[in-house]
Design a protein around this motif. Structure first.
Motif, PDB file in Angstrom:
ATOM      1  N   ASP A 104      56.632  49.450  30.703  1.00 40.41           N
ATOM      2  CA  ASP A 104      55.373  49.196  29.985  1.00 40.41           C
ATOM      3  C   ASP A 104      54.863  47.785  30.274  1.00 40.41           C
ATOM      4  N   LEU A 105      55.770  46.819  30.386  1.00 43.11           N
ATOM      5  CA  LEU A 105      55.364  45.464  30.757  1.00 43.11           C
ATOM      6  C   LEU A 105      54.885  45.416  32.200  1.00 43.11           C
ATOM      7  N   HIS A 106      55.586  46.109  33.096  1.00 38.31           N
ATOM      8  CA  HIS A 106      55.174  46.112  34.507  1.00 38.31           C
ATOM      9  C   HIS A 106      53.744  46.634  34.648  1.00 38.31           C
ATOM     10  N   THR A 107      53.451  47.721  33.927  1.00 42.81           N
ATOM     11  CA  THR A 107      52.121  48.324  34.012  1.00 42.81           C
ATOM     12  C   THR A 107      51.060  47.372  33.487  1.00 42.81           C
ATOM     13  N   ALA A 108      51.322  46.746  32.344  1.00 45.86           N
ATOM     14  CA  ALA A 108      50.355  45.803  31.775  1.00 45.86           C
ATOM     15  C   ALA A 108      50.151  44.600  32.695  1.00 45.86           C
ATOM     16  N   MET A 109      51.216  44.102  33.314  1.00 42.71           N
ATOM     17  CA  MET A 109      51.085  42.960  34.223  1.00 42.71           C
ATOM     18  C   MET A 109      50.247  43.318  35.447  1.00 42.71           C
ATOM     19  N   LEU A 110      50.420  44.529  35.978  1.00 41.93           N
ATOM     20  CA  LEU A 110      49.638  44.921  37.144  1.00 41.93           C
ATOM     21  C   LEU A 110      48.166  45.112  36.774  1.00 41.93           C
ATOM     22  N   VAL A 111      47.896  45.628  35.583  1.00 38.45           N
ATOM     23  CA  VAL A 111      46.516  45.689  35.107  1.00 38.45           C
ATOM     24  C   VAL A 111      45.929  44.288  35.018  1.00 38.45           C
ATOM     25  N   GLY A 112      46.690  43.348  34.485  1.00 41.85           N
ATOM     26  CA  GLY A 112      46.221  41.964  34.397  1.00 41.85           C
ATOM     27  C   GLY A 112      45.933  41.370  35.758  1.00 41.85           C
ATOM     28  N   ALA A 113      46.812  41.645  36.733  1.00 42.15           N
ATOM     29  CA  ALA A 113      46.592  41.152  38.091  1.00 42.15           C
ATOM     30  C   ALA A 113      45.326  41.751  38.689  1.00 42.15           C
ATOM     31  N   ALA A 114      45.088  43.050  38.441  1.00 39.44           N
ATOM     32  CA  ALA A 114      43.890  43.710  38.957  1.00 39.44           C
ATOM     33  C   ALA A 114      42.632  43.095  38.348  1.00 39.44           C
ATOM     34  N   GLN A 115      42.658  42.839  37.055  1.00 43.63           N
ATOM     35  CA  GLN A 115      41.498  42.252  36.399  1.00 43.63           C
ATOM     36  C   GLN A 115      41.223  40.837  36.912  1.00 43.63           C
ATOM     37  N   ALA A 116      42.282  40.047  37.079  1.00 46.11           N
ATOM     38  CA  ALA A 116      42.102  38.675  37.550  1.00 46.11           C
ATOM     39  C   ALA A 116      41.638  38.637  39.005  1.00 46.11           C
ATOM     40  N   LEU A 117      42.228  39.466  39.846  1.00 45.97           N
ATOM     41  CA  LEU A 117      41.832  39.469  41.256  1.00 45.97           C
ATOM     42  C   LEU A 117      40.414  39.994  41.435  1.00 45.97           C
ATOM     43  N   ALA A 118      40.010  40.937  40.603  1.00 44.97           N
ATOM     44  CA  ALA A 118      38.627  41.419  40.668  1.00 44.97           C
ATOM     45  C   ALA A 118      37.651  40.289  40.346  1.00 44.97           C
ATOM     46  N   ALA A 119      38.037  39.414  39.412  1.00 45.17           N
ATOM     47  CA  ALA A 119      37.185  38.276  39.070  1.00 45.17           C
ATOM     48  C   ALA A 119      37.111  37.266  40.205  1.00 45.17           C
ATOM     49  N   HIS A 120      38.103  37.266  41.092  1.00 42.39           N
ATOM     50  CA  HIS A 120      38.151  36.350  42.242  1.00 42.39           C
ATOM     51  C   HIS A 120      37.912  37.093  43.550  1.00 42.39           C
ATOM     52  N   ARG A 121      37.225  38.200  43.449  1.00 43.08           N
ATOM     53  CA  ARG A 121      37.026  39.072  44.610  1.00 43.08           C
ATOM     54  C   ARG A 121      36.422  38.325  45.800  1.00 43.08           C
ATOM     55  N   ASP A 122      35.480  37.425  45.554  1.00 39.51           N
ATOM     56  CA  ASP A 122      34.810  36.707  46.645  1.00 39.51           C
ATOM     57  C   ASP A 122      35.773  35.801  47.415  1.00 39.51           C
ATOM     58  N   ARG A 123      36.902  35.440  46.794  1.00 40.55           N
ATOM     59  CA  ARG A 123      37.883  34.562  47.441  1.00 40.55           C
ATOM     60  C   ARG A 123      38.919  35.341  48.245  1.00 40.55           C
ATOM     61  N   LEU A 124      38.913  36.661  48.122  1.00 42.13           N
ATOM     62  CA  LEU A 124      39.942  37.472  48.770  1.00 42.13           C
ATOM     63  C   LEU A 124      39.594  37.715  50.231  1.00 42.13           C
ATOM     64  N   SER A 125      40.524  37.353  51.104  1.00 42.99           N
ATOM     65  CA  SER A 125      40.347  37.577  52.552  1.00 42.99           C
ATOM     66  C   SER A 125      41.057  38.863  52.954  1.00 42.99           C
ATOM     67  N   GLY A 126      40.603  39.965  52.389  1.00 39.10           N
ATOM     68  CA  GLY A 126      41.238  41.245  52.660  1.00 39.10           C
ATOM     69  C   GLY A 126      41.215  42.111  51.417  1.00 39.10           C
ATOM     70  N   ASP A 127      42.059  43.136  51.417  1.00 45.73           N
ATOM     71  CA  ASP A 127      42.053  44.144  50.354  1.00 45.73           C
ATOM     72  C   ASP A 127      43.383  44.169  49.613  1.00 45.73           C
ATOM     73  N   VAL A 128      43.336  44.734  48.409  1.00 44.21           N
ATOM     74  CA  VAL A 128      44.533  44.857  47.571  1.00 44.21           C
ATOM     75  C   VAL A 128      44.689  46.313  47.151  1.00 44.21           C
ATOM     76  N   VAL A 129      45.904  46.833  47.275  1.00 48.15           N
ATOM     77  CA  VAL A 129      46.241  48.161  46.769  1.00 48.15           C
ATOM     78  C   VAL A 129      47.107  47.988  45.528  1.00 48.15           C
ATOM     79  N   PHE A 130      46.649  48.538  44.405  1.00 47.40           N
ATOM     80  CA  PHE A 130      47.407  48.514  43.156  1.00 47.40           C
ATOM     81  C   PHE A 130      48.066  49.887  43.003  1.00 47.40           C
ATOM     82  N   MET A 131      49.388  49.906  43.016  1.00 48.14           N
ATOM     83  CA  MET A 131      50.178  51.133  43.023  1.00 48.14           C
ATOM     84  C   MET A 131      50.807  51.330  41.646  1.00 48.14           C
ATOM     85  N   PHE A 132      50.188  52.182  40.819  1.00 52.85           N
ATOM     86  CA  PHE A 132      50.720  52.514  39.501  1.00 52.85           C
ATOM     87  C   PHE A 132      51.528  53.802  39.648  1.00 52.85           C
TER      88      PHE A 132
END
Length: 398
Positions: A104-132
């Motif tokens: 349950d913690l792993h899932t919540a942490m990955l959601v948090g990472a997805a939300q934060a990285l989406a907010a920094h999308r313009d800084r990303l030099s590539g793509d991210v796959v979130f595997m739930f």
């Protein structure tokens, strides 16, 4: 704002999600309520989302603002078949399931990472796959997701993959630990059925008793392991189940036992299987009995790429301070199906201490205990590490 600042802002939401997941745990490959909660938490983010066909998985792709490679982040979502014995306000409402391993913690942490990285999308030099991923606890959910295409979800196979696992005990709260090379064991499950011929307990000579032969197999297997394998490349063999008979004076037709085996090298995986079959078959033949052996290879060794493990250490030190990171001196004998991903993609699997504040980690209830407790305080720090690893890894490759 930085990734760390963003996830700290999200801490309250992550705690709420984690506790909701903890209250309604689900088992195995089919987790409809869990999947629904993850999708709700991701709603509104610029993600390309795909649901599993044979399992309740969620694969979400975030396209970066600049071209580049792909990084994969993984969280497992399933619970364990335990009746929770904690006194938490948000304890499981399902008497047959509990999040006793921290998924349950792993899932919540990955959601948090997805939300934060989406907010920094313009800084990303590539793509991210979130595997739930469902079905880590013995169902090979990672293998199923790989077969369904998670490694090709962005159109490019990832250049790196990262996963975190929380520890309820034996590790200080908020501390990170990993190592290069083998970090977790390969696992094998074996079922042995010795077939004899039942009879009256007072006349064993008129029967073919499978019980002594099965007992001999159990003790012989212990000697086989200790006298065959290098202690610095260990094999762990445990008989956890032994079933025979219905009454004191009845010789049963069969005796059965179940075994778990852990190892850390491909050579030993082969040798322990050969020796196991040889030992049990030989003893059965010596007693004039038949033996049936079901030998299942579960998960391979979880092996961290040396460079990626060093990278994790560097990012933890930069983000949280060098005192928060420790090199693990040896692998653990648990097993993980994230090994399937690391067999395909270089990456690292890292442990994060989540023992509740004020509890001695040395004596705290461990993962897989019905009394295991995990501290929500680590959610933001774990999400931040996942996010920062991704941001820096994409920038480095680009």
């Amino acid at each position: 704002m930085s990734i760390l600042d963003d996830v700290r802002e999200l801490q309250g939401d992550l705690v709420q999600l984690r506790r909701s997941l903890h209250t309604e745990p689900e088992l195995g490959l089919h987790l409809p309520r869990t999947q629904e909660k993850v999708l709700t938490a991701l709603d509104g983010l610029p993600l390309e989302t795909t649901l599993g066909a044979s399992l309740s998985s969620v694969t979400a792709v975030l396209r970066g603002g600049m071209p580049g490679p792909t990084v994969l982040l993984r969280a497992d979502m399933d619970a364990l078949p335990l009746t929770e014995q904690t006194r938490l306000d948000y304890r499981s409402t399902n008497p047959d399931a509990m999040h006793a391993c921290g998924h349950d913690l792993h899932t919540a942490m990955l959601v948090g990472a997805a939300q934060a990285l989406a907010a920094h999308r313009d800084r990303l030099s590539g793509d991210v796959v979130f595997m739930f991923q469902p079905g880590e606890e013995g169902h090979d959910g990672a293998g199923l997701m790989i077969r369904e295409g998670v490694l090709e979800a962005s159109g490019n196979r990832p250049v790196a993959a990262y996963g975190l696992h929380v520890s309820a005990s034996m590790q200080a709260q908020g501390s990170f630990a990993t190592r290069s090379g083998p970090v977790l064991a390969a696992s094998h499950a074996v079922r042995v059925i010795v077939h004899g011929r039942g009879g009256h307990g007072s006349m064993p000579h008129r029967a073919q008793d499978p019980v002594p032969a099965a007992c001999e197999m159990v003790t012989a297997l212990q000697t086989f392991v200790t006298r065959t394998f290098d202690p610095f490349d260990p094999v762990v063999l445990t008989v956890g189940r032994f079933v025979a008979g219905t009454a004191n004076n009845v010789i049963p037709d069969t005796a059965e036992f179940g075994v778990t085996i852990r190892s850390f090298s491909r050579d030993n995986q082969r040798l322990v299987k050969e020796g196991f079959l040889r030992t049990c078959t030989g003893i059965a033949q010596a007693h004039g009995l038949e033996v049936e052996i079901e030998y299942a290879d579960q998960y391979p060794v979880t092996v961290n790429d040396a460079g990626e493990a060093e990278f994790v250490a560097e990012v933890v030190a930069d983000l949280h301070g060098e005192h928060r990171f420790t090199w693990s001196p040896q692998p653990a004998t648990g097993s993980e199906d994230f090994s399937r991903v690391l067999d395909e993609i270089p990456g690292a699997f890292t442990f994060l201490g989540a023992c509740p504040a004020g509890v001695d980690a040395a004596t705290a209830a461990p993962n897989h205990s019905a009394r295991a407790e995990f501290d929500d305080a680590v959610l933001a720090d774990g999400a931040a590490i996942l996010g920062e690893l991704t941001l820096r890894r994409l920038a480095r490759t680009a």
